[in-house]
Scaffold this active site. Sequence first.
Site, mmCIF file in Angstrom:
data_model
loop_
_atom_site.group_PDB
_atom_site.id
_atom_site.type_symbol
_atom_site.label_atom_id
_atom_site.label_comp_id
_atom_site.label_asym_id
_atom_site.label_seq_id
_atom_site.Cartn_x
_atom_site.Cartn_y
_atom_site.Cartn_z
ATOM 1 N N HIS A 105 0.812 -1.229 0.000
ATOM 2 C CA HIS A 105 0.000 0.000 0.000
ATOM 3 C C HIS A 105 0.841 1.273 0.000
ATOM 4 C CE1 HIS A 105 -4.031 -1.782 0.533
ATOM 5 N NE2 HIS A 105 -3.299 -2.804 0.934
ATOM 6 N N ASP B 153 3.493 9.296 -1.298
ATOM 7 C CA ASP B 153 2.316 8.564 -0.802
ATOM 8 C C ASP B 153 2.013 7.433 -1.775
ATOM 9 O OD1 ASP B 153 0.159 8.095 0.901
ATOM 10 O OD2 ASP B 153 -0.475 10.189 0.917
HETATM 11 P P1 ADQ Z 1 -2.829 6.317 4.848
HETATM 12 O O1 ADQ Z 1 -1.407 6.744 4.893
HETATM 13 O O2 ADQ Z 1 -3.511 6.198 6.153
HETATM 14 O O3 ADQ Z 1 -3.023 4.967 4.016
HETATM 15 P P2 ADQ Z 1 -4.815 7.706 3.076
HETATM 16 O O4 ADQ Z 1 -4.855 6.897 1.832
HETATM 17 O O5 ADQ Z 1 -4.873 9.170 2.836
HETATM 18 O O6 ADQ Z 1 -3.529 7.470 3.940
HETATM 19 O O7 ADQ Z 1 -6.054 7.313 3.965
HETATM 20 C C1 ADQ Z 1 -6.356 7.993 5.160
HETATM 21 C C2 ADQ Z 1 -7.780 7.634 5.578
HETATM 22 O O8 ADQ Z 1 -7.975 8.078 6.898
HETATM 23 C C3 ADQ Z 1 -8.820 8.276 4.688
HETATM 24 O O9 ADQ Z 1 -9.860 7.375 4.431
HETATM 25 C C4 ADQ Z 1 -9.311 9.458 5.533
HETATM 26 O O10 ADQ Z 1 -10.652 9.794 5.338
HETATM 27 C C5 ADQ Z 1 -9.124 8.926 6.937
HETATM 28 N N1 ADQ Z 1 -8.894 10.061 7.832
HETATM 29 C C6 ADQ Z 1 -7.869 10.938 7.824
HETATM 30 N N2 ADQ Z 1 -8.041 11.876 8.769
HETATM 31 C C7 ADQ Z 1 -9.206 11.616 9.379
HETATM 32 C C8 ADQ Z 1 -9.926 12.216 10.462
HETATM 33 N N3 ADQ Z 1 -9.507 13.305 11.085
HETATM 34 N N4 ADQ Z 1 -11.085 11.662 10.828
HETATM 35 C C9 ADQ Z 1 -11.523 10.541 10.204
HETATM 36 N N5 ADQ Z 1 -10.890 9.933 9.178
HETATM 37 C C10 ADQ Z 1 -9.746 10.456 8.782
HETATM 38 C C11 ADQ Z 1 -2.107 4.014 3.392
HETATM 39 C C12 ADQ Z 1 -1.116 4.605 2.378
HETATM 40 C C13 ADQ Z 1 -1.847 5.387 1.316
HETATM 41 C C14 ADQ Z 1 -2.897 4.493 0.640
HETATM 42 C C15 ADQ Z 1 -3.748 3.767 1.669
HETATM 43 C C16 ADQ Z 1 -4.601 2.696 0.992
HETATM 44 O O11 ADQ Z 1 -0.167 5.440 3.050
HETATM 45 O O12 ADQ Z 1 -0.954 5.904 0.337
HETATM 46 O O13 ADQ Z 1 -3.761 5.308 -0.150
HETATM 47 O O14 ADQ Z 1 -2.954 3.116 2.649
HETATM 48 O O15 ADQ Z 1 -3.834 1.854 0.210
#
Ligand code: ADQ
Length: 466
Positions: free
Chosen positions: A157, A364
């Site tokens: 991921h 990312d």
């Molecule tokens: P993450 O690094 O966690 O995931 P991301 O893909 O942006 O990053 O997902 C974050 C999730 O957390 C989103 O669904 C977002 O809505 C939620 N989130 C963030 N802040 C929040 C808050 N304050 N309240 C509630 N929800 C919140 C890892 C990898 C990424 C990849 C994903 C999936 O780092 O690059 O996209 O896995 O493969």
Amino acid sequence: MSRLIVISNRVSAVRGELSAAQGGLSVALTAALRESGGLWFGWSGELTEEFTGQINFSRNAGVTTATVDLEEQDVDEYYNGYANRTLWPLFHYRIDLAQYERDFAGGYQRANERFADTVLPLIEPEDAVWVQDYHMIPLGAELRKRGLRNRIGFFLHIPWPPRRLLNTLPEARELVETMFAYDLVGFHTEEWLHSFCDFATAEFGATVEDGLMRVNGHQVRLLACPIGIDAKEFAELSAGATAAEHCRVMQESANGRAMIVGVDRLDYSKGLEERFAGYERYLVDNPEERKGVFLLQIAPPSREAVETYQRIRAVLEGMSGRINGEHADVDWVPIRYVNRNYPRDVLAGIYRAAKIGLVTPLRDGMNLVAKEFVAAQNPEDPGVLVLSRFAGAAAQLTEALLVNPYSAEELSDAIKTASCMPREERIRRWKHMFDNVQREDVRWWRKRFTDALMSVPCRPGARQSG
Ligand code: ADQ
């Protein structure tokens, strides 16, 4: 139909109980497993005095989960150590932050052996196994050592780092070699896939043809398969009463100003320091317009046991305080900085109220926030997405304003361009991105990966089902 056994560090299958600490992966896999059924195995998140391998089963929303507790030393060395102090920074190109310690490597190996021992009896001969992410790279090889002949796939991921960076890891070759035990290895983008091939070719003499890697007597299929969001669910949430209420509250509190929103786990890879610097640059460069905007940055703390995360938190508190102190007026504060989690329908309303979404990670794997922002917009009057060209999502969301997140000037210019973009252009760009977010959603991702896994010929001695 074969059952699917999903294996990941953390398990979450209860709708509405996802936390940002668990990240986008949980959101995606919950949706995928809800559709396919099957079993989800991982660490419970709990500690035990002595590891026993006792499995706790539960069933939520049509998904059976099986979890196991780990010893404190495992969590220190495997999770807080190798996974989050070694692999995470290294794979996000931050060798300056990566810690290379033999105890971490040993704990990572031990935890993966424990996972393999525990999950093995749960796997039936026809099952397809799908291992997730950087916490579990050697798991497939451990399962093979224990005689498992089933199809096993692995999906990463996060980014795959360039060869010369990966070679700074003392056990890089051993780690990569374990990946040859998988039948299928997936990455979000062609770029990460090419970096992996580059390492395997240079270090092991691998050959790659039509997505098939031949190396050390193994055949590994490779797939670039970008993860999506549950676009349908997110569109429903955005159209629901809670989202509408929060959208209204945010619009009222904006008081005619354009809201710029950032939503990220508090992580150095998300480029928050650079974002604040770029936003400050905008404030300085645009003295006339600056009071027409404000930045809402939502950043819930994560991995707080790791010092680099404590440091980034302190740095951002300092920066937001300083920027507000320096630029605020009696009737305006430039940054609202919030360290909280919000339910997904509330987030949807906040995204919808924003005129600009700032998604500017330094690196990312994908970035699901970018896709959620697009999915939540009002089709008649959509906001503008400013997206880092170093996020995996940039390969799909090509109509975003793509920026170099390290450049405060580019960020400042992009905020300016976004804040005066005509409605027709906003709609044209948004439609293009929304089409992609809808079409290449989490179901598409899951199906592409599992179809590719199921098309791998069975190994001799494995049992096959239709
Ligand atoms: P993450 O690094 O966690 O995931 P991301 O893909 O942006 O990053 O997902 C974050 C999730 O957390 C989103 O669904 C977002 O809505 C939620 N989130 C963030 N802040 C929040 C808050 N304050 N309240 C509630 N929800 C919140 C890892 C990898 C990424 C990849 C994903 C999936 O780092 O690059 O996209 O896995 O493969």
